[in-house]
Design a protein around this motif. Structure first.
Motif, short mmCIF file in Angstrom:
data_model
loop_
_atom_site.label_atom_id
_atom_site.label_comp_id
_atom_site.label_asym_id
_atom_site.label_seq_id
_atom_site.Cartn_x
_atom_site.Cartn_y
_atom_site.Cartn_z
N GLU A 1 0.83 -1.20 0.00
CA GLU A 1 0.00 0.00 0.00
C GLU A 1 0.87 1.26 0.00
O GLU A 1 0.57 2.23 -0.70
CB GLU A 1 -0.93 0.00 1.21
N ALA A 2 1.97 1.24 0.76
CA ALA A 2 2.87 2.39 0.80
C ALA A 2 3.47 2.65 -0.57
O ALA A 2 3.52 3.79 -1.05
CB ALA A 2 3.97 2.16 1.84
N GLU A 3 3.89 1.59 -1.23
CA GLU A 3 4.46 1.72 -2.57
C GLU A 3 3.45 2.32 -3.54
O GLU A 3 3.76 3.26 -4.28
CB GLU A 3 4.91 0.33 -3.04
N ASP A 4 2.23 1.79 -3.52
CA ASP A 4 1.18 2.29 -4.41
C ASP A 4 0.79 3.72 -4.07
O ASP A 4 0.55 4.55 -4.96
CB ASP A 4 -0.05 1.38 -4.34
N THR A 5 0.72 4.05 -2.78
CA THR A 5 0.32 5.39 -2.35
C THR A 5 1.36 6.42 -2.75
O THR A 5 1.02 7.52 -3.20
CB THR A 5 0.08 5.42 -0.84
N LEU B 1 -1.37 7.65 4.77
CA LEU B 1 -0.43 6.53 4.81
C LEU B 1 0.40 6.57 6.09
O LEU B 1 0.57 5.55 6.76
CB LEU B 1 0.47 6.54 3.58
N ASN B 2 0.90 7.76 6.44
CA ASN B 2 1.69 7.90 7.67
C ASN B 2 0.89 7.50 8.90
O ASN B 2 1.43 6.90 9.83
CB ASN B 2 2.21 9.32 7.81
N ASP B 3 -0.40 7.84 8.93
CA ASP B 3 -1.25 7.44 10.06
C ASP B 3 -1.30 5.91 10.19
O ASP B 3 -1.18 5.36 11.29
CB ASP B 3 -2.67 8.00 9.91
N LYS B 4 -1.43 5.22 9.06
CA LYS B 4 -1.47 3.75 9.08
C LYS B 4 -0.13 3.17 9.53
O LYS B 4 -0.08 2.20 10.29
CB LYS B 4 -1.83 3.21 7.70
#
Length: 134
Positions: free
Chosen positions: A73-77, A97-100
């Motif tokens: 997800e981080a890569e895609d975001t 993303l940082n929150d997750k």
């Protein structure tokens, strides 16, 4: 056709008769191994879950551990943030993303180590501005 009786047995059992009649009808002609390749995929003799994996592949499903899913997800975001239509949208994507990532760092999910830290929103915003000159 030759009879397929075990040695010393001079009668045809009900099961042997069913098999013989099915062979005569050609019911076994289209089975894998009769001149046709076996289907691709996991070897069922070594993996108890081969059928689950094949079903998931046929349905287009996959399973990643929570940490690997968050890495993906981080890569895609990050890719989406760089191509976002506005700087505000890019900032919002990275902030979410940082929150997750922070939640995962506080309460580590099962699986391999996360290997992520929150991203620098200002740096990503700078990259977005460079990519999208006004």
């Amino acid at each position: 056709m030759t009879e397929r009786k075990p040695p010393g047995v001079d009668f045809e059992s009900w099961i042997d008769k069913q098999i013989r009649e099915a062979e005569e009808r050609g019911d076994f002609d289209a089975l894998p191994g009769k001149g046709k390749p076996l289907p691709e995929g996991p070897d069922p003799t070594y993996d108890e879950m081969w059928w689950v994996k094949r079903k998931m592949a046929n349905e287009g499903l996959s399973y990643l551990s929570p940490t690997l899913a968050l890495r993906k997800e981080a890569e895609d975001t990050l890719a989406a943030a760089v191509d976002a239509p506005s700087e505000h949208m890019a900032r919002r994507l990275v902030t979410e993303l940082n929150d997750k990532i922070r939640v995962a760092l506080r309460n580590p999910p099962p699986g391999p180590p996360l290997g992520l830290v929150p991203y620098d929103v200002e740096e990503l915003a700078r990259q977005w501005r460079e990519r999208h000159p006004a």
